[in-house]
Scaffold this active site. Structure first.
Site, PDB file in Angstrom:
ATOM      1  NE  ARG A 388      -3.359  -2.229   3.011  1.00 50.94           N
ATOM      2  CZ  ARG A 388      -4.423  -2.785   2.466  1.00 50.94           C
ATOM      3  NH1 ARG A 388      -4.996  -2.195   1.432  1.00 50.94           N
ATOM      4  NH2 ARG A 388      -4.915  -3.920   2.923  1.00 50.94           N
ATOM      5  CG  HIS A 448       1.649  -8.555   4.133  1.00 54.72           C
ATOM      6  ND1 HIS A 448       2.001  -8.614   5.460  1.00 54.72           N
ATOM      7  CD2 HIS A 448       0.691  -7.597   4.027  1.00 54.72           C
ATOM      8  CE1 HIS A 448       1.286  -7.729   6.144  1.00 54.72           C
ATOM      9  NE2 HIS A 448       0.482  -7.102   5.302  1.00 54.72           N
TER      10      HIS A 448
END
Length: 696
Positions: A388, A448
């Site tokens: 993100r 991740h």
């Protein structure tokens, strides 16, 4: 302690006993409980008033996401007949329990809004007027606003054989209208749907000349409800009721069956807003026949209905927080620590590792590291993961600049970062247009991990500089989340990160790493091995000690290893912000395990694992929670803090400091209930986050 747990303790072999469902809490219900702890911040008079509003809205937004993902996953398990998890609860039972517990949360949220926060805000001069509370001048202005700004973009739809029930977008504001009479074509009215386009502001700021106050607001839903009759001239409006439907938002892409993941995701995103419904929020006074009509159209049952006493989109009130400039009603501002500018980042890191503890330390050094790398003629290559990044990311701009400056830039963009898929597709396009080599990670495994690798020529040698973190490369969350980051030039760590990027961007074989643990290959087994080492020490009469700080815990084998360690005499402290499936304090099973959750000004997001190791402690930071998905189905990194001084700093600030907290801490008991800690008589109050802020 309930009877099922007592039976578990009383008999059976050790392995069977530790698999007993009574020893595991349900993850979904535990996640719901976290939102009660968030809501408690909104109810706390010691928290500044507009921050209390923010916490209320966060609890509402969290509940939305819970239904979009967690409840939707349980419904999927029910539809496909999937077996129960470690807690032994069937999907049908879990869904019913979710409804009951979520209904309690919704009731508490609206009581907080109606009976506590809105009256307190009114008294403080921040007024959110409900329908029926407008004076004549406000009503005139709002009617004109409705006619000029709202009505032209509305498309009310009467329901009849020629106008079937319309598609309702996920989480959109809608009004169902009960009509009496006939329209211009002689059609008898019964029901109509008014959909509020997302282009309309959900909060209307009243001009001071109209309202008399600088901070006076009205919700769009109130304006629609009051003036909806103007959309149906010649007909009588017998009633109007807000409703909102929440849909399954988990994207499903069969990665092995698609040739281009980006194109497949773009197609999925188009239909995300209209996937199967999982929840219906409806005005509490809506007649039951209309509720049944809505349920039928959304293919939902009664246990998916949530009557609402107030705006169905209460989380939209968060806009008031941003619109009101009243510093005394918010947390005091602070300026994070920054590195001295005397040296370049490379010179500083070449001498010593740099530890960053956000938001108390600024995110600036990470940005500067990439910016300097983009312009430094000695830098040859930059490799980075992006999960993100946020809108208009300075990091993305620096990577683009680096590519334009002739650096070899490779970026692993995780397209499947939930609710950021569309933004990440845009990031990938922007990077590719600049000549960056963009890869999308590994089929079947979300990337991740938070890694940055810079290769720099220094004299006749190449040197690697690395940043590893527990949080995202996102300047916004670095101000709101607690996270840890390490910038290092350690050779072994640099070599490990280089190998990980080779795995992600190519087809490199599994290689043994020197310092790092990684999911899905070595982290899970490595954690169990370290837990078992502490148990072995305890059984031999030596102290066994484990402290871990994570966002969530549900992986059954990790939990069983912790139970065995507790039985061996290992002292275990777990700081778990959200969902926790481990049941602490069960006699004979987890007597030596304590679980606490910290909820405060900042979202606790750092992951830290500490093992006593017979006086030679090991401390790791990681991108991974102790969830099954993170440990077994994602690409994650777990990195050691090798500098003894920095390791002690992390231990004191990120672990012991939180174990000492008696103001923002909640303890989990053996029955799965959380209890807010309060300082004992004569005990000094201690807030972990306040202590860290005091050092800024």
């Amino acid at each position: 302690m309930n009877a099922a747990i007592e039976t578990t303790v009383a008999g059976g072999n050790a392995d069977d006993a530790l698999r007993d469902p009574a020893l595991y809490l349900n993850r979904e219900l535990s996640q719901l409980d976290f939102n009660f702890r968030v809501l408690a911040q909104a109810q706390d008079p010691q928290v500044p008033l507009l921050e209390r509003l923010r916490f209320l809205c966060i609890s509402c937004t969290n509940l939305d996401e819970f239904f979009e993902i967690r409840a939707a996953t349980v419904r999927h398990a029910l539809d496909f007949g999937l077996p129960p998890g470690a807690d032994g609860m069937s999907p049908a039972v879990v869904l019913n329990r979710i409804h009951d517990r979520a209904a309690e949360l919704v009731d508490a949220q609206y009581k907080c809004w109606n009976e506590v926060l809105r009256p307190a805000m009114n008294e403080a001069g921040v007024r959110v007027f409900g329908r029926g509370s407008w004076n004549a001048r406000q009503t005139r202005w709002l009617r004109a606003y409705f006619r000029n700004e709202i009505m032209p973009v509305l498309s009310p739809l009467g329901l009849d054989p020629a106008h079937p029930f319309p598609k309702i977008l996920n989480k959109s504001l809608n009004i169902v209208v009960v009509l009496k009479g006939k329209d211009a074509f002689g059609r008898a009215g019964h029901l109509a749907i008014v959909r509020a386009p997302r282009s309309l502001p959900r909060i209307i700021h009243l001009p001071e000349r109209v309202s008399g106050g600088e901070n006076d607001f009205v919700l769009l839903s109130s304006v629609l409800s009051v003036f909806v009759d103007e959309l149906f001239p010649g007909m009588e409006v017998k009633g109007s009721y807000q409703f909102r439907v929440t849909r399954n938002s988990e994207l499903v892409v069969d990665e092995e069956e698609v040739e281009n993941l980006a194109l497949a995701l773009r197609d999925e995103l188009v239909g995300r807003g209209y996937r199967p419904a999982v929840r219906l929020e409806i005005a509490h006074d809506c007649p039951k026949p209309i509720v049944r009509t809505l349920l039928q159209n959304f293919d939902l049952t009664e246990n998916a209905v949530y009557p609402i006493d107030g705006p169905v989109n209460l989380n939209r009130v968060i806009q008031v927080y941003d619109l009101v400039q009243r510093p005394e009603l918010k947390y005091p501002a602070f300026t994070p620590r920054t590195l001295r500018d005397s040296d370049t980042i490379f010179e500083k890191v070449a001498e010593d590792d740099v530890l960053l503890h956000h938001p108390f330390d600024a995110f600036t050094p990470v940005l500067e590291l990439i910016r300097q790398a983009a312009t430094d003629p000695q830098v040859l290559a930059i490799k980075q993961t992006l999960y993100r990044t946020g809108k208009d990311s300075a990091i993305v701009d620096a990577l683009v600049q680096a590519a334009r400056n002739g650096k070899d830039v490779t970026v692993v963009v995780e397209l499947r970062a939930r609710f950021d898929e569309d933004a990440n597709l845009g990031v990938a396009d922007k990077l590719q247009e600049a000549g960056v080599q963009v890869v999308y990670g590994v089929v079947g495994y979300k990337t991740h991990a938070k890694m940055l690798l810079i290769v720099r020529r220094e004299g006749k040698k190449l040197r690697r500089y690395v940043h590893l973190g527990t949080g995202n490369y996102h300047s916004g969350t670095a101000r709101a989340y607690t996270d840890l980051g390490l910038i290092t030039a350690d050779n072994d760590i640099g070599s490990d990160v280089h190998l990980l990027f080779q795995q992600l961007s190519g087809l490199a074989p599994l290689t043994k790493l020197k310092r790092l643990l990684q999911s899905p290959f070595t982290l899970h087994a490595g954690l169990i091995k370290k837990i078992e080492r502490e148990a072995k020490l305890a059984r031999s009469g030596k102290p066994g000690r484990i402290i871990a700080k994570v966002n969530a815990l549900n992986e059954p084998r990790i939990i069983r290893a912790l139970y065995l360690a507790s039985q061996a005499g290992v002292s275990v402290d777990l700081i778990v912000r959200g969902a926790c499936a481990l049941r602490p304090g069960v006699p004979g099973i987890s007597d030596n395990i304590r679980v606490r959750s910290i909820v405060g000004r900042f979202l606790e997001h750092s992951r830290v694992y500490w093992f006593g190791n017979d006086g030679a402690p090991e401390l790791y930071c990681a991108s991974a929670d102790w969830l099954e998905r993170n440990l077994l189905h994602r690409v994650e990194t777990c990195f050691p803090i090798l500098d003894p001084d920095l390791a002690r700093q992390v231990y004191q600030d990120a672990l012991q400091n939180y174990l000492d907290d008696n103001l923002n801490a909640w303890e989990l008991d053996a029955n799965g209930e959380y209890h807010k800690l309060i300082p004992a008589e004569g005990q000094m109050p201690h807030s972990a986050q306040a202590m860290l802020l005091s050092k800024v």
